[in-house]
Design an enzyme around this catalytic site. Structure first.
Site, PDB file in Angstrom:
ATOM      1  N   THR A  27      -7.865 -14.946 -13.342  1.00 16.52           N
ATOM      2  CA  THR A  27      -7.138 -16.061 -13.960  1.00 16.52           C
ATOM      3  C   THR A  27      -5.732 -15.556 -14.245  1.00 16.52           C
ATOM      4  O   THR A  27      -5.449 -14.368 -14.109  1.00 16.52           O
ATOM      5  CB  THR A  27      -7.781 -16.468 -15.304  1.00 16.52           C
ATOM      6  OG1 THR A  27      -7.721 -15.337 -16.184  1.00 16.52           O
ATOM      7  CG2 THR A  27      -9.217 -16.903 -15.132  1.00 16.52           C
ATOM      8  N   VAL A  86      -8.790  -6.149 -18.072  1.00 18.95           N
ATOM      9  CA  VAL A  86      -7.513  -6.537 -18.672  1.00 18.95           C
ATOM     10  C   VAL A  86      -6.418  -6.540 -17.596  1.00 18.95           C
ATOM     11  O   VAL A  86      -6.165  -5.526 -16.936  1.00 18.95           O
ATOM     12  CB  VAL A  86      -7.136  -5.584 -19.832  1.00 18.95           C
ATOM     13  CG1 VAL A  86      -5.801  -6.004 -20.440  1.00 18.95           C
ATOM     14  CG2 VAL A  86      -8.235  -5.574 -20.892  1.00 18.95           C
ATOM     15  N   LYS A  87      -5.800  -7.709 -17.466  1.00 15.86           N
ATOM     16  CA  LYS A  87      -4.773  -7.877 -16.432  1.00 15.86           C
ATOM     17  C   LYS A  87      -3.404  -7.621 -17.053  1.00 15.86           C
ATOM     18  O   LYS A  87      -3.020  -8.283 -18.030  1.00 15.86           O
ATOM     19  CB  LYS A  87      -4.877  -9.307 -15.898  1.00 15.86           C
ATOM     20  CG  LYS A  87      -4.336  -9.506 -14.519  1.00 15.86           C
ATOM     21  CD  LYS A  87      -4.695 -10.913 -14.065  1.00 15.86           C
ATOM     22  CE  LYS A  87      -4.168 -11.234 -12.706  1.00 15.86           C
ATOM     23  NZ  LYS A  87      -4.359 -12.654 -12.375  1.00 15.86           N
ATOM     24  N   VAL A  88      -2.693  -6.677 -16.478  1.00 11.78           N
ATOM     25  CA  VAL A  88      -1.447  -6.183 -17.063  1.00 11.78           C
ATOM     26  C   VAL A  88      -0.332  -6.300 -16.025  1.00 11.78           C
ATOM     27  O   VAL A  88      -0.523  -5.916 -14.867  1.00 11.78           O
ATOM     28  CB  VAL A  88      -1.616  -4.693 -17.466  1.00 11.78           C
ATOM     29  CG1 VAL A  88      -0.333  -4.132 -18.048  1.00 11.78           C
ATOM     30  CG2 VAL A  88      -2.772  -4.518 -18.450  1.00 11.78           C
TER      31      VAL A  88
END
Ligand code: E4P
Length: 217
Positions: A27, A86-88
């Protein structure tokens, strides 16, 4: 190659899950907004709802751009469910955050990657996934698939364990080309996945089989 669906739409996620070939979900804030999911609490709840539908990894993006903020947000996201990755973003503090999360055993997806140099940094920091955006490169007349090929080459040279997650996949041929080039994962819309089903010879062949069966009965 793992198949992730790139959406925050629960109905589409369910449909892909029911097909039996879904390995996860990605997402981003734009996809959340598209579904009308706004406000921190609603967004966190939506991630939990997605995790209930799928068995695999669910990428949840931080919106902070400073190290302290990314760490706070990322830790909160990671606590929601063990499926959360976790999208960073690929920025200087993002690399520091990925290193921090890696050392803490929190899995990460380094997003908004558009060059080999960025992919190299993400791998060095220990990212679980690196997300090169192939569709957005194609949009500006730059060969997105070539980037997948180059990153594959670099990662194989050094046996980096970071998985290449081909992102911004727009259509079925992207999926097939990513598989040819050895991407570990692709994330795209449901239409790109369902497009793999289609062939006119399958449709005409099945129609003929059913027609002939009817003749004999
Ligand atoms: C990746 O994780 C992103 O959510 C996504 O693939 C971006 O795709 P787009 O370029 O179609 O917006």
């Amino acid at each position: 190659m793992k198949f992730f669906i790139d959406t925050a739409n629960l109905a589409q996620i369910k449909e892909a899950q029911e097909l039996g070939v879904l390995d996860g979900v990605t997402t981003n804030p734009s996809l959340m907004a598209k579904e009308g999911i706004t406000g921190r609490n609603n967004i966190l709840k939506h991630y939990v709802d997605i995790c209930k539908i799928v068995d695999g990894d669910v990428s949840a993006e931080v919106i902070s751009t400073d190290l302290k903020g990314m760490i706070k947000e990322g830790e909160e996201l990671a606590e929601l469910n063990e499926q959360i990755v976790v999208k960073v973003p690929m920025i200087k503090d993002g690399i520091k955050a990925i290193k921090y999360f890696t050392d803490k055993g929190i899995r990460t997806n380094c997003t908004l990657v558009f060059s080999c140099g960025q992919a190299l940094l993400a791998a060095k920091a220990g990212a679980t996934y690196v997300s090169p955006f192939i569709g957005r490169l194609d949009d500006i007349s730059t060969d997105g698939l070539n980037l997948i090929s180059e990153i594959r080459h670099i990662y194989d040279n050094y046996d980096f364990q970071t998985q290449i997650l081909a992102a911004s996949v727009r259509h079925t041929m992207h999926v097939i080309d990513c598989a040819k080039l050895g991407a570990d994962v692709m994330t795209g819309p449901l239409s790109a996945i369902e497009g793999l089903l289609k062939h006119p010879l399958t449709d005409s062949g099945l129609a003929k089989f059913l027609e002939d069966y009817q003749k004999g009965n």
